[in-house]
Write a protein that holds these residues in place. Sequence first.
Motif, PDB file in Angstrom:
ATOM      1  N   ILE A  58      73.200  54.749  42.913  1.00 45.73           N
ATOM      2  CA  ILE A  58      73.047  56.172  41.998  1.00 45.73           C
ATOM      3  C   ILE A  58      73.380  56.178  40.566  1.00 45.73           C
ATOM      4  CG2 ILE A  58      73.290  58.625  42.082  1.00 45.73           C
ATOM      5  CD1 ILE A  58      72.724  58.279  45.004  1.00 45.73           C
ATOM      6  N   GLU A  59      74.888  55.840  40.869  1.00 50.99           N
ATOM      7  CA  GLU A  59      75.757  55.110  39.345  1.00 50.99           C
ATOM      8  C   GLU A  59      74.703  54.476  37.904  1.00 50.99           C
ATOM      9  OE1 GLU A  59      79.637  53.734  36.929  1.00 50.99           O
ATOM     10  OE2 GLU A  59      79.467  54.252  39.461  1.00 50.99           O
ATOM     11  N   PHE A  60      74.246  53.249  39.228  1.00 53.18           N
ATOM     12  CA  PHE A  60      73.832  52.161  37.880  1.00 53.18           C
ATOM     13  C   PHE A  60      72.297  52.603  38.324  1.00 53.18           C
ATOM     14  CE2 PHE A  60      76.357  49.042  40.449  1.00 53.18           C
ATOM     15  CZ  PHE A  60      76.934  49.029  39.195  1.00 53.18           C
ATOM     16  N   LEU A  61      71.114  52.914  38.830  1.00 51.73           N
ATOM     17  CA  LEU A  61      70.117  53.415  38.516  1.00 51.73           C
ATOM     18  C   LEU A  61      69.597  55.330  37.495  1.00 51.73           C
ATOM     19  CD1 LEU A  61      67.768  53.136  39.083  1.00 51.73           C
ATOM     20  CD2 LEU A  61      67.301  54.127  41.186  1.00 51.73           C
ATOM     21  N   ILE A  62      70.669  55.992  37.989  1.00 51.41           N
ATOM     22  CA  ILE A  62      70.498  57.902  38.049  1.00 51.41           C
ATOM     23  C   ILE A  62      71.124  57.804  36.684  1.00 51.41           C
ATOM     24  CG2 ILE A  62      70.726  59.915  38.870  1.00 51.41           C
ATOM     25  CD1 ILE A  62      68.441  58.750  40.106  1.00 51.41           C
ATOM     26  N   THR A 122      66.977  61.897  37.237  1.00 49.12           N
ATOM     27  CA  THR A 122      66.013  61.282  36.032  1.00 49.12           C
ATOM     28  C   THR A 122      66.289  60.071  36.212  1.00 49.12           C
ATOM     29  OG1 THR A 122      67.890  62.280  35.144  1.00 49.12           O
ATOM     30  CG2 THR A 122      65.694  62.897  35.524  1.00 49.12           C
ATOM     31  N   ILE A 123      65.302  59.240  35.858  1.00 42.32           N
ATOM     32  CA  ILE A 123      65.853  57.699  35.526  1.00 42.32           C
ATOM     33  C   ILE A 123      64.727  57.709  34.397  1.00 42.32           C
ATOM     34  CG2 ILE A 123      64.695  55.335  36.418  1.00 42.32           C
ATOM     35  CD1 ILE A 123      64.205  56.440  39.057  1.00 42.32           C
ATOM     36  N   MET A 170      65.752  46.558  38.018  1.00 41.73           N
ATOM     37  CA  MET A 170      65.506  47.529  39.271  1.00 41.73           C
ATOM     38  C   MET A 170      65.505  48.711  38.382  1.00 41.73           C
ATOM     39  SD  MET A 170      67.755  49.211  41.438  1.00 41.73           S
ATOM     40  CE  MET A 170      69.131  49.741  40.222  1.00 41.73           C
ATOM     41  N   LYS A 171      66.287  49.396  37.026  1.00 36.93           N
ATOM     42  CA  LYS A 171      65.862  50.899  36.304  1.00 36.93           C
ATOM     43  C   LYS A 171      64.699  50.483  36.022  1.00 36.93           C
ATOM     44  CE  LYS A 171      68.441  54.272  34.541  1.00 36.93           C
ATOM     45  NZ  LYS A 171      69.456  54.855  33.941  1.00 36.93           N
ATOM     46  N   SER A 172      64.226  49.693  35.014  1.00 39.15           N
ATOM     47  CA  SER A 172      63.559  48.962  34.010  1.00 39.15           C
ATOM     48  C   SER A 172      61.825  49.084  34.614  1.00 39.15           C
ATOM     49  CB  SER A 172      63.364  48.111  33.185  1.00 39.15           C
ATOM     50  OG  SER A 172      63.401  46.783  33.984  1.00 39.15           O
ATOM     51  N   THR A 173      61.951  48.064  36.276  1.00 39.74           N
ATOM     52  CA  THR A 173      61.189  48.250  36.872  1.00 39.74           C
ATOM     53  C   THR A 173      60.661  49.540  37.546  1.00 39.74           C
ATOM     54  OG1 THR A 173      61.539  45.782  37.577  1.00 39.74           O
ATOM     55  CG2 THR A 173      59.817  46.776  38.873  1.00 39.74           C
ATOM     56  N   LEU A 174      61.605  50.490  37.994  1.00 45.20           N
ATOM     57  CA  LEU A 174      60.828  51.206  38.052  1.00 45.20           C
ATOM     58  C   LEU A 174      60.225  52.535  37.416  1.00 45.20           C
ATOM     59  CD1 LEU A 174      63.997  51.867  41.619  1.00 45.20           C
ATOM     60  CD2 LEU A 174      61.479  51.385  41.441  1.00 45.20           C
ATOM     61  N   THR A 175      61.420  52.860  36.237  1.00 47.65           N
ATOM     62  CA  THR A 175      60.982  53.649  35.178  1.00 47.65           C
ATOM     63  C   THR A 175      59.428  53.043  35.074  1.00 47.65           C
ATOM     64  OG1 THR A 175      62.834  53.182  33.975  1.00 47.65           O
ATOM     65  CG2 THR A 175      60.814  54.264  32.501  1.00 47.65           C
TER      66      THR A 175
END
Length: 283
Positions: free
Chosen positions: A68-72, A118-119, A270-275
């Motif tokens: 959660i810390e890395f993503l949210i 939020t992401i 991970m974060k950029s792809t999910l965004t």
Amino acid sequence: MFKNLLNKKNIKHTTDNVKSKLIDRIPNGTFDKCPSCKVIKTTKELKKHQFVCPECQFHIPLSAVARIEFLIDSNSFKEFDPKLSSSNPLEFDGYKEKLKQDVKKTKMNEAVKTGEGTINGLPVIIAVMDSNFRMGSMGSVVGEKITRAIEKAIEKRLPIIVFTASGGARMQEGVLSLMQMAKTSAALEQLHREGLLFISYLTHPTTGGVSASFTSLGDINIGEPKATIGFAGRRIIEQTIRQELPKDFQTSEFLLDNGQLDLIIHRKDMKSTLTNILKIHSM
């Protein structure tokens, strides 16, 4: 000669004592060993790489809190049902004590953390399983929390992302654990009928009743590199079918090649792809 050997023995003994004292002075959590290549790195360095080994690129399993810390986005996460915890419905011997140990170890009441956040500014419901709690096994509370998160996504008209890391259904809860397979799947059917997005993100390991239920029902199924994903164990399958399985069987790469995954994503992406996926589906 005996005197020289005695002196060498004393020197070794003294050196070992010094090493022991130095190790005792190193705070817990300072170093970590890669489970794959066994290289030891500082925890600080591994965290900088989101706990992907810089030597062999092995994706070290993350705790729910770290994921959660890395993503949210910072300060955007609002947890659902933080106090919901398991009982011992079958009075399984030693189960309560094991639960207490895992609560103390993980600072979580169960093997999944759910909430809203939020992401990169895009609102989302999220559920993250943690293999440090009873190997991420799915008992009645894990199933209930995931189901409630899906229902919250329907209520708020938001996409949901579920990160799985699990050894399967929790045997100490018997059929009550197995019932969660149907319950979570039924909730996802309702989400599907509402036309809302479900992203299933499979991490190492995802096995058993979890892989045979909600994890496989994503609109988009994503895996981390070299994650073990499957139902029964390799040895059991080989004994049953009396045939040797491919070396990469039950890996993310094998599943991608055979149409069971849509993407394999390195953790740094991970974060950029999910965004990007969330942006496309919010249009």
